[in-house]
Enzyme design. Structure first.
Site, short mmCIF file in Angstrom:
data_model
loop_
_atom_site.label_atom_id
_atom_site.label_comp_id
_atom_site.label_asym_id
_atom_site.label_seq_id
_atom_site.Cartn_x
_atom_site.Cartn_y
_atom_site.Cartn_z
N ASP A 74 -8.62 1.15 -25.40
CA ASP A 74 -9.13 1.10 -24.04
C ASP A 74 -9.06 2.46 -23.37
OD1 ASP A 74 -9.70 -1.57 -24.06
OD2 ASP A 74 -7.78 -2.18 -23.21
N PRO A 76 0.81 -1.23 0.00
CA PRO A 76 0.00 0.00 0.00
C PRO A 76 0.84 1.27 0.00
CG PRO A 76 -0.17 -1.15 2.12
CD PRO A 76 0.54 -2.06 1.19
N ARG A 128 -2.92 -8.94 -21.03
CA ARG A 128 -3.84 -8.61 -22.12
C ARG A 128 -3.20 -7.67 -23.14
NH1 ARG A 128 -6.81 -4.10 -21.99
NH2 ARG A 128 -8.69 -5.16 -22.69
N GLU A 157 1.66 -7.78 8.98
CA GLU A 157 1.80 -6.34 9.17
C GLU A 157 2.67 -5.68 8.10
OE1 GLU A 157 0.95 -2.75 10.90
OE2 GLU A 157 0.06 -4.72 11.25
#
Length: 244
Positions: A169, A89, A154, A116
């Site tokens: 896209d 994160p 992809r 953690e």
């Protein structure tokens, strides 16, 4: 492309890698996948991969040894230097531009953590990239790795069949994609725009360009800050702003 994943829960990847586009990519030999439980590299008899953090605190921290040994083994087998991606994160926020960058690589290694966090020496000496899907926290890195693998594979040549598909896209061009319609032309009184039924390719392309700009301006105006508008696009955007 060769893709290796280091995870404590390899079974999570079975359905994703064995279905849809990712399965087809493997069948076409555009990509190969290997998911490895890095617990197998732990050098203690109980195969533990985590420990309490120095200085105290909540949760457990992944030890460096199993991940160092696992990555070094994979690097020793590699014919080209792999990118080693840590799902975290705190990492760089993932974008289509990053997907396109990774799609140019021949070998990717994903490290999926739990608990953690990671021993800091893993960040400093093992990984080449730290990536986050967004400003939120998941239980582990597995879901993030699946998302990145899907978005990268992809883009590989021949995977989608239609080479124009990834180019058109949303985000690939820098703008959101224009709306799409299919048959019937009139569904419960809701009609397909006349331009798309005209058969005039120039008119269709202009409509798509304008609607792509409209959608971007209304939903993600921040994208226009880094997008270089052509003279035609500037004119169309002015029309959109006047219409709205």
């Amino acid at each position: 492309m060769k893709i290796d994943v280091l995870s404590l829960f390899p079974e999570m990847f079975e359905g994703v890698l064995g279905s849809s586009i990712l399965k087809k990519a493997a069948e076409k030999q555009a990509a190969s996948y290997r998911v490895i439980n890095f617990r197998d590299y732990a050098d203690n008899k109980h195969h533990t991969v985590d420990d309490y953090p120095y200085g105290g605190g909540a949760g457990m921290v992944l030890k460096p040894q199993p991940i160092f040994d696992a990555v070094e083994t994979l690097q020793g087998e590699a014919t080209v230097k792999p990118r080693v991606i840590l799902l975290c994160p705190q990492g760089e926020r993932y974008t289509q531009k990053k997907a396109e960058e990774l799609a140019r690589e021949e070998h990717l290694i994903f490290v999926c953590g739990h608990y953690e966090g990671y021993d800091e020496r893993i960040r400093e000496h093992v990984v080449t990239d730290e990536i986050s899907l967004g400003d939120y926290v998941l239980t582990g890195g597995e879901l993030g790795a699946m998302v990145i693998i899907d978005s990268v594979v992809r883009l590989l040549p021949g995977v989608l069949g239609n080479e124009a598909s990834p180019v058109l896209d949303s985000y690939s061009s820098g703008l959101l994609e224009h709306p799409h319609y299919t048959r019937p032309a009139d569904f419960r009184g809701m009609k397909v725009p006349d331009a798309l039924l005209s058969g005039n390719h120039k008119k269709i392309e202009e409509w798509r360009m304008k609607e792509s700009l409209r959608r971007t301006w209304m939903r993600r105006p921040d994208l226009l800050d880094s997008y270089s508008l052509s003279e035609v696009e500037k004119k169309l955007l002015a029309e959109i702003q006047k219409e709205q």
